[in-house]
Design a protein around this motif. Sequence first.
Motif, PDB file in Angstrom:
ATOM      1  N   GLN A 379       0.821  -1.217   0.000  1.00 52.77           N
ATOM      2  CA  GLN A 379       0.000   0.000   0.000  1.00 52.77           C
ATOM      3  C   GLN A 379       0.854   1.266   0.000  1.00 52.77           C
ATOM      4  OE1 GLN A 379      -4.136  -0.624   1.701  1.00 52.77           O
ATOM      5  NE2 GLN A 379      -2.891  -1.539   3.347  1.00 52.77           N
ATOM      6  N   ILE A 380       1.911   1.213  -0.841  1.00 56.84           N
ATOM      7  CA  ILE A 380       2.822   2.342  -1.006  1.00 56.84           C
ATOM      8  C   ILE A 380       2.835   2.745  -2.477  1.00 56.84           C
ATOM      9  CG2 ILE A 380       5.225   3.110  -0.845  1.00 56.84           C
ATOM     10  CD1 ILE A 380       5.558   1.050   1.429  1.00 56.84           C
ATOM     11  N   ARG A 381       2.681   4.011  -2.761  1.00 52.26           N
ATOM     12  CA  ARG A 381       2.648   4.489  -4.141  1.00 52.26           C
ATOM     13  C   ARG A 381       4.054   4.533  -4.722  1.00 52.26           C
ATOM     14  NH1 ARG A 381       3.322   8.938  -7.361  1.00 52.26           N
ATOM     15  NH2 ARG A 381       1.699   9.414  -8.919  1.00 52.26           N
ATOM     16  N   TYR A 382       4.239   3.914  -5.901  1.00 52.77           N
ATOM     17  CA  TYR A 382       5.511   3.968  -6.620  1.00 52.77           C
ATOM     18  C   TYR A 382       5.873   5.438  -6.875  1.00 52.77           C
ATOM     19  CZ  TYR A 382       9.024   2.720 -10.175  1.00 52.77           C
ATOM     20  OH  TYR A 382      10.183   2.547 -10.901  1.00 52.77           O
ATOM     21  N   GLY A 383       7.143   5.776  -6.624  1.00 52.09           N
ATOM     22  CA  GLY A 383       7.615   7.142  -6.846  1.00 52.09           C
ATOM     23  C   GLY A 383       7.516   8.036  -5.634  1.00 52.09           C
ATOM     24  N   SER A 384       6.799   7.606  -4.601  1.00 46.30           N
ATOM     25  CA  SER A 384       6.666   8.410  -3.382  1.00 46.30           C
ATOM     26  C   SER A 384       7.945   8.339  -2.547  1.00 46.30           C
ATOM     27  CB  SER A 384       5.493   7.909  -2.545  1.00 46.30           C
ATOM     28  OG  SER A 384       5.754   6.602  -2.047  1.00 46.30           O
ATOM     29  N   SER A 385       8.057   9.203  -1.579  1.00 46.40           N
ATOM     30  CA  SER A 385       9.233   9.196  -0.696  1.00 46.40           C
ATOM     31  C   SER A 385       9.358   7.868   0.034  1.00 46.40           C
ATOM     32  CB  SER A 385       9.134  10.347   0.304  1.00 46.40           C
ATOM     33  OG  SER A 385       9.163  11.597  -0.358  1.00 46.40           O
ATOM     34  N   GLU A 386       8.214   7.300   0.434  1.00 44.91           N
ATOM     35  CA  GLU A 386       8.251   6.018   1.124  1.00 44.91           C
ATOM     36  C   GLU A 386       8.704   4.906   0.188  1.00 44.91           C
ATOM     37  OE1 GLU A 386       5.468   3.353   4.154  1.00 44.91           O
ATOM     38  OE2 GLU A 386       4.585   5.019   3.038  1.00 44.91           O
ATOM     39  N   ALA A 387       8.274   4.975  -1.073  1.00 38.97           N
ATOM     40  CA  ALA A 387       8.700   3.978  -2.059  1.00 38.97           C
ATOM     41  C   ALA A 387      10.202   4.070  -2.313  1.00 38.97           C
ATOM     42  CB  ALA A 387       7.931   4.168  -3.368  1.00 38.97           C
ATOM     43  N   VAL A 388      10.712   5.287  -2.388  1.00 36.79           N
ATOM     44  CA  VAL A 388      12.154   5.488  -2.565  1.00 36.79           C
ATOM     45  C   VAL A 388      12.910   4.860  -1.406  1.00 36.79           C
ATOM     46  CG1 VAL A 388      13.970   7.256  -2.537  1.00 36.79           C
ATOM     47  CG2 VAL A 388      11.973   7.548  -4.011  1.00 36.79           C
ATOM     48  N   GLN A 389      12.420   5.064  -0.205  1.00 39.31           N
ATOM     49  CA  GLN A 389      13.082   4.515   0.984  1.00 39.31           C
ATOM     50  C   GLN A 389      13.062   2.989   0.974  1.00 39.31           C
ATOM     51  OE1 GLN A 389      11.202   5.535   4.709  1.00 39.31           O
ATOM     52  NE2 GLN A 389      13.088   5.233   5.875  1.00 39.31           N
ATOM     53  N   ILE A 390      11.912   2.392   0.652  1.00 38.60           N
ATOM     54  CA  ILE A 390      11.810   0.930   0.599  1.00 38.60           C
ATOM     55  C   ILE A 390      12.731   0.364  -0.465  1.00 38.60           C
ATOM     56  CG2 ILE A 390      10.276  -0.967  -0.062  1.00 38.60           C
ATOM     57  CD1 ILE A 390       9.738  -0.111   2.723  1.00 38.60           C
ATOM     58  N   ALA A 391      12.740   0.987  -1.650  1.00 41.72           N
ATOM     59  CA  ALA A 391      13.600   0.512  -2.737  1.00 41.72           C
ATOM     60  C   ALA A 391      15.066   0.528  -2.312  1.00 41.72           C
ATOM     61  CB  ALA A 391      13.389   1.371  -3.985  1.00 41.72           C
ATOM     62  N   GLN A 392      15.479   1.599  -1.649  1.00 42.48           N
ATOM     63  CA  GLN A 392      16.858   1.685  -1.160  1.00 42.48           C
ATOM     64  C   GLN A 392      17.158   0.575  -0.164  1.00 42.48           C
ATOM     65  OE1 GLN A 392      16.997   5.729   0.356  1.00 42.48           O
ATOM     66  NE2 GLN A 392      18.314   6.361  -1.346  1.00 42.48           N
ATOM     67  N   GLN A 393      16.256   0.359   0.765  1.00 41.13           N
ATOM     68  CA  GLN A 393      16.477  -0.661   1.798  1.00 41.13           C
ATOM     69  C   GLN A 393      16.564  -2.055   1.189  1.00 41.13           C
ATOM     70  OE1 GLN A 393      13.153   0.066   4.390  1.00 41.13           O
ATOM     71  NE2 GLN A 393      14.187   1.670   5.546  1.00 41.13           N
ATOM     72  N   VAL A 394      15.689  -2.328   0.218  1.00 42.00           N
ATOM     73  CA  VAL A 394      15.707  -3.643  -0.433  1.00 42.00           C
ATOM     74  C   VAL A 394      17.010  -3.853  -1.176  1.00 42.00           C
ATOM     75  CG1 VAL A 394      14.692  -5.013  -2.287  1.00 42.00           C
ATOM     76  CG2 VAL A 394      13.212  -3.883  -0.634  1.00 42.00           C
ATOM     77  N   MET A 395      17.412  -2.861  -1.971  1.00 38.80           N
ATOM     78  CA  MET A 395      18.626  -3.040  -2.772  1.00 38.80           C
ATOM     79  C   MET A 395      19.866  -3.075  -1.898  1.00 38.80           C
ATOM     80  SD  MET A 395      19.085  -3.762  -5.886  1.00 38.80           S
ATOM     81  CE  MET A 395      20.631  -4.679  -6.045  1.00 38.80           C
ATOM     82  N   GLN A 396      19.850  -2.322  -0.815  1.00 40.02           N
ATOM     83  CA  GLN A 396      20.972  -2.384   0.128  1.00 40.02           C
ATOM     84  C   GLN A 396      21.090  -3.784   0.726  1.00 40.02           C
ATOM     85  OE1 GLN A 396      20.687  -0.625   4.143  1.00 40.02           O
ATOM     86  NE2 GLN A 396      22.479   0.602   3.585  1.00 40.02           N
ATOM     87  N   ARG A 397      19.952  -4.371   1.110  1.00 36.10           N
ATOM     88  CA  ARG A 397      19.985  -5.706   1.692  1.00 36.10           C
ATOM     89  C   ARG A 397      20.484  -6.734   0.665  1.00 36.10           C
ATOM     90  NH1 ARG A 397      17.741  -8.500   6.131  1.00 36.10           N
ATOM     91  NH2 ARG A 397      17.813  -6.433   7.088  1.00 36.10           N
ATOM     92  N   ILE A 398      20.004  -6.634  -0.571  1.00 34.66           N
ATOM     93  CA  ILE A 398      20.444  -7.566  -1.614  1.00 34.66           C
ATOM     94  C   ILE A 398      21.935  -7.400  -1.870  1.00 34.66           C
ATOM     95  CG2 ILE A 398      20.282  -8.099  -4.081  1.00 34.66           C
ATOM     96  CD1 ILE A 398      17.280  -7.419  -3.889  1.00 34.66           C
TER      97      ILE A 398
END
Length: 605
Positions: A379-398
């Motif tokens: 329930q997070i909109r793509y392109g939003s600040s929260e989406a940017v944060q999640i994307a960063q966290q996921v890629m950092q973990r990978i």
Amino acid sequence: MKESYSTPPIAQHIWDTKYRHYEHGVALDTCVEDTWQRVAKALAVPEKNPDDWQARFYSILRDFKFLPGGRIQAGAGTAHQVTLFNCFVMGMIADSMDGIFDALKEGALTMQQGGGVGYDFSTLRPRGVPAASVGSVASGPVSFMRIWDSMCATILSTGARRGAMMGTLRCDHPDIEEFIAAKQDRSQLRHFNVSVLVSDAFMAAISRDEDWLLVFPANESEAGGELLMRAWPGCDDPVPCKVYKRIRARTLWQKIMQANYDYAEPGMLFIDRINRLNNLYYCETIQATNPCGEVPLPSYGACNLGSINLTQFVRDPFTVQAWLDFDAIGATAATAVRLLDNVIDVSHFPLTRQAEQAHRSRRIGLGLSGLADALIMLQIRYGSSEAVQIAQQVMQRICHAAYQASIELAREKGAFPLFHKEKYLAGAFVRTLPESIRSGIAQYGIRNSHLTAIAPAGTISLLANNVSSGLEPVFGSDYTRRVLNRDGCYADYAVTDYAVALWRKDHVSDDFPPAFVTAHELAPAEHLRMQAAIQPYVDQAISKTINVPVDYDFAAFFDLYRQAYDLGLKGCTTFRPNAVTGEILHKPDVEHVVPHCCGLEREPD
């Protein structure tokens, strides 16, 4: 295929035509589980305990949690003499007729075995330059690209997949203007993706509104003209180059931008940044990429790709308690590194030099897919600040899980042969890693020179019940996708987005998830933000299309690539629908147009 997997007709089609194991017309994979077991078993062969690792590999393949590159799924565990590597960058093209046709032959042999190819054509002399040995004049790199294009058109690779190609040219080559305009004719170079190699010096010249010199290494027989020293592909040291033309840097930039706006090509590769951030900066120079741009490679380098399907790690989707299981993502990444590392040891290679390069560097490209659908489920909109944060966290973990796994592999099996501890640790990207990882590299080495890349993952995402592909946003809730059949003809399939289909199981059919947003509803700047968010954790590059509306103002478009450069990206590709390239995805009941050159049958998966 079993009911629990790939029930949509297009997923069944993709599996049957691209990845299902056939021998002499007989299907040996009866269901997708057979495909997973075949791949897991083949890639466990190099292990001391193959049965154990087969089970572990199967556990991440099951339910499409991990999506290996298409060549792996199609070829692993079969008797077919094919490569398991998605794409290659070919060797430098020598500026002679023998050199050109030797390179053409190598490309044909590579595509015959299922590999896409990338070439830098900057080494070919510009149009009109005398060829003294035969008393004629050169026809220029674009003319020879047409020969590659014709060759590619004749080769049908493994399954229903035609060979993909990337062609690059330096921004200071005298034929750069012809290169920029080459695909404005819908009959020309349709099997190529093309990108300009953009240097830091060119970007600086644009900022300062300076002249830009178009040059090429001087022929000893040529007399007169302005000369300057310039680094050039294939030359160890700077060489005298003749100045063929002066053009305002902003004028050349305008031509590139107008071509992108009107025809969606050429893309750009920020080549100095690519080389500056290359983990193997100390022993190789990069001039080209694979066909979709996510893996910059040296001569005869290969890309060995796989994507973690994030939709399979969302817990309690569409609820206020929805969360992403980062620990499971990290554990999957660690196992996937080992699986991809084993691909290097079991794969065939079209050329000996490709095998040598792959074994020396042991490059792999672990990435993600299904990000947009996972965000919708959270329930997070793509392109939003929260989406940017999640994307960063996921890629950092990978990224960090992959590097740690590669250190453990080096401890067990040895570091890649080109590893040089001090130089590797001094690399610009490696310096950004956590101290615990750097200490591990210092103590044990690392098994793989590079570990992360974001592929388009279009076909394998369709296989996985049409999850959103790679880093891309969702195209639409329901649309039609054109794919290639075994007979070479196209077929259209109705497709529903994975997250939408999951939502509709418990909701009104014409309702959409609250966070649902499509690629065309996003501003281009939002696309760029998502790409820039994860670039710091990608040691190679990112395949991402910045969707631009038809009515988007050119003045705003003009600055998009400059923004991409300023955000630290390694490359950028935009797509604005137009009469020449058209689109391969379209909404139901919309008239078909000419498919874009990078269609599913030519993606590197």
